[in-house]
Scaffold this motif. Sequence first.
Motif, PDB file in Angstrom:
ATOM      1  N   VAL A  27       0.835  -1.204   0.000  1.00  0.00           N
ATOM      2  CA  VAL A  27       0.000   0.000   0.000  1.00  0.00           C
ATOM      3  C   VAL A  27       0.869   1.253   0.000  1.00  0.00           C
ATOM      4  O   VAL A  27       0.622   2.202  -0.757  1.00  0.00           O
ATOM      5  CB  VAL A  27      -0.953   0.005   1.210  1.00  0.00           C
ATOM      6  CG1 VAL A  27      -1.637   1.364   1.355  1.00  0.00           C
ATOM      7  CG2 VAL A  27      -2.006  -1.090   1.062  1.00  0.00           C
ATOM      8  N   HIS A  28       1.891   1.271   0.821  1.00  0.00           N
ATOM      9  CA  HIS A  28       2.796   2.428   0.899  1.00  0.00           C
ATOM     10  C   HIS A  28       3.487   2.670  -0.442  1.00  0.00           C
ATOM     11  O   HIS A  28       3.603   3.816  -0.904  1.00  0.00           O
ATOM     12  CB  HIS A  28       3.833   2.190   1.988  1.00  0.00           C
ATOM     13  CG  HIS A  28       4.884   3.259   2.075  1.00  0.00           C
ATOM     14  ND1 HIS A  28       4.638   4.518   2.607  1.00  0.00           N
ATOM     15  CD2 HIS A  28       6.190   3.269   1.665  1.00  0.00           C
ATOM     16  CE1 HIS A  28       5.740   5.245   2.532  1.00  0.00           C
ATOM     17  NE2 HIS A  28       6.687   4.520   1.972  1.00  0.00           N
ATOM     18  N   PRO A 120      -5.630  -4.681  -5.891  1.00  0.00           N
ATOM     19  CA  PRO A 120      -6.416  -4.574  -4.656  1.00  0.00           C
ATOM     20  C   PRO A 120      -5.884  -3.515  -3.701  1.00  0.00           C
ATOM     21  O   PRO A 120      -6.643  -2.969  -2.900  1.00  0.00           O
ATOM     22  CB  PRO A 120      -6.342  -5.978  -4.053  1.00  0.00           C
ATOM     23  CG  PRO A 120      -5.141  -6.604  -4.663  1.00  0.00           C
ATOM     24  CD  PRO A 120      -5.028  -6.025  -6.033  1.00  0.00           C
ATOM     25  N   ALA A 121      -4.584  -3.209  -3.781  1.00  0.00           N
ATOM     26  CA  ALA A 121      -4.045  -2.121  -2.960  1.00  0.00           C
ATOM     27  C   ALA A 121      -4.648  -0.786  -3.387  1.00  0.00           C
ATOM     28  O   ALA A 121      -4.986   0.061  -2.541  1.00  0.00           O
ATOM     29  CB  ALA A 121      -2.528  -2.079  -3.066  1.00  0.00           C
ATOM     30  N   LEU A 151     -10.266  -8.141   0.292  1.00  0.00           N
ATOM     31  CA  LEU A 151     -10.634  -7.903   1.683  1.00  0.00           C
ATOM     32  C   LEU A 151      -9.420  -7.700   2.591  1.00  0.00           C
ATOM     33  O   LEU A 151      -9.425  -6.783   3.424  1.00  0.00           O
ATOM     34  CB  LEU A 151     -11.526  -9.030   2.191  1.00  0.00           C
ATOM     35  CG  LEU A 151     -12.940  -9.047   1.603  1.00  0.00           C
ATOM     36  CD1 LEU A 151     -13.695 -10.289   2.048  1.00  0.00           C
ATOM     37  CD2 LEU A 151     -13.714  -7.782   1.981  1.00  0.00           C
ATOM     38  N   PRO A 152      -8.355  -8.523   2.485  1.00  0.00           N
ATOM     39  CA  PRO A 152      -7.178  -8.242   3.313  1.00  0.00           C
ATOM     40  C   PRO A 152      -6.611  -6.848   3.105  1.00  0.00           C
ATOM     41  O   PRO A 152      -6.221  -6.178   4.076  1.00  0.00           O
ATOM     42  CB  PRO A 152      -6.188  -9.327   2.880  1.00  0.00           C
ATOM     43  CG  PRO A 152      -7.047 -10.462   2.455  1.00  0.00           C
ATOM     44  CD  PRO A 152      -8.229  -9.817   1.791  1.00  0.00           C
ATOM     45  N   THR A 156      -6.529  -3.536   5.723  1.00  0.00           N
ATOM     46  CA  THR A 156      -5.272  -2.835   5.990  1.00  0.00           C
ATOM     47  C   THR A 156      -5.483  -1.324   6.030  1.00  0.00           C
ATOM     48  O   THR A 156      -4.904  -0.619   6.860  1.00  0.00           O
ATOM     49  CB  THR A 156      -4.217  -3.195   4.920  1.00  0.00           C
ATOM     50  OG1 THR A 156      -4.006  -4.610   4.935  1.00  0.00           O
ATOM     51  CG2 THR A 156      -2.890  -2.496   5.191  1.00  0.00           C
ATOM     52  N   THR A 157      -6.326  -0.816   5.124  1.00  0.00           N
ATOM     53  CA  THR A 157      -6.574   0.635   5.082  1.00  0.00           C
ATOM     54  C   THR A 157      -7.810   1.046   5.873  1.00  0.00           C
ATOM     55  O   THR A 157      -7.920   2.201   6.280  1.00  0.00           O
ATOM     56  CB  THR A 157      -6.739   1.116   3.625  1.00  0.00           C
ATOM     57  OG1 THR A 157      -7.866   0.453   3.026  1.00  0.00           O
ATOM     58  CG2 THR A 157      -5.485   0.825   2.810  1.00  0.00           C
ATOM     59  N   LEU A 158      -8.752   0.111   6.075  1.00  0.00           N
ATOM     60  CA  LEU A 158      -9.981   0.394   6.828  1.00  0.00           C
ATOM     61  C   LEU A 158     -10.180  -0.692   7.888  1.00  0.00           C
ATOM     62  O   LEU A 158     -11.048  -1.565   7.748  1.00  0.00           O
ATOM     63  CB  LEU A 158     -11.186   0.445   5.886  1.00  0.00           C
ATOM     64  CG  LEU A 158     -11.291   1.642   4.936  1.00  0.00           C
ATOM     65  CD1 LEU A 158     -12.483   1.469   4.004  1.00  0.00           C
ATOM     66  CD2 LEU A 158     -11.426   2.945   5.716  1.00  0.00           C
ATOM     67  N   PRO A 159      -9.397  -0.685   8.938  1.00  0.00           N
ATOM     68  CA  PRO A 159      -9.494  -1.751   9.948  1.00  0.00           C
ATOM     69  C   PRO A 159     -10.828  -1.787  10.678  1.00  0.00           C
ATOM     70  O   PRO A 159     -11.142  -2.785  11.345  1.00  0.00           O
ATOM     71  CB  PRO A 159      -8.349  -1.421  10.912  1.00  0.00           C
ATOM     72  CG  PRO A 159      -8.050   0.028  10.692  1.00  0.00           C
ATOM     73  CD  PRO A 159      -8.333   0.280   9.256  1.00  0.00           C
ATOM     74  N   GLY A 160     -11.656  -0.740  10.546  1.00  0.00           N
ATOM     75  CA  GLY A 160     -12.948  -0.713  11.211  1.00  0.00           C
ATOM     76  C   GLY A 160     -14.041  -1.502  10.507  1.00  0.00           C
ATOM     77  O   GLY A 160     -15.155  -1.610  11.029  1.00  0.00           O
TER      78      GLY A 160
END
Length: 329
Positions: A27-28, A120-121, A151-152, A156-160
């Motif tokens: 993602v980074h 997906p990232a 989903l993984p 990672t970006t939306l842990p909620g």
Amino acid sequence: MTSHDGTLRVLSTSDLAGIDISLADVVHTVEGAYRTLHAGHSDNPRKLTVKPPDGHSVSYAMLGRDGTRDVVAIKTSYKHGLDKSRDEQHYYTSLTIYDDVTGLPVAMMDCSRIGSLRTPAVSALIARECARPGARSALVIGTGTQGRLALPFMLTTLPGLERLMVFGTHSDGIAAVRAELRAHFPDREVEIVTDVRAAAHDADIVVATAGAHTPAAVESDWLEPGALSILVGHGLAPSTLHRADRVIATSEAQMNVTGTDMADDEGELPAVDTEFPPVLAGLTAGRHHAEERIFAYNSGLVVTDIALGHRFAQLALARNLGTEVALWK
């Protein structure tokens, strides 16, 4: 990090498969590529496409330059058997990177794993920037290469996110989705849904990654106000685009090339309200209010492949992976 003059380091599928890289690292890397592009330091021309009249195959060629890494790269992609089932299709993609400081090649590699991570990232970054505040549910349509990590990456970006739903028609794909989620988030469970309309109605985020033969086609009026729909492959009906309150694309030019199946009866696509790089840079809004239905087109940009491919090349060369080929001797 470059190869010796006259040789090329070739990184195979198996070479890249053995490299560990975290979802956060991916993602980074991808986010950095977008920011560099928006700053005007990278180049990402529109992809070239060729397709035979009967549509049984499609080929792409993409050239780009990464201004942070000072590398130039060419990506090719070829898929054959679009008129056949997934098991009968053939798909080959490669990325060749050159160091634009030394003028020497860095590596040539299979690009399939890079693409399976990069896309997906990007969807996860779009979800982070464009989902309505407090989003709690996500539906992924499709269980192929892109669907398995959707989903993984979003977690990672939306842990909620609390409710994770998947619609798929292949038992092996569904098993792979479960395995990927368990590998990255062992405490989370995925809900396999069969009623796409009901699931879409309950979802804050819908990510469509399925192949062309999917029976799913989510309509705009199935979505609640505030829903975000992200198109990667298939699974969304054109109404989700044409009736959206806001349209975002990673690249409007690429959407106009590869998104023709979403055109209206006159063969037209609506104008894009904003591209995604300025959203990431904070110059344009991902959304204006919580009730907006947003459509996002994730076509992928070659600069993200270059950045992630360069990252893989660094990790591979540090482990002395790959084969030196005297291609130009």
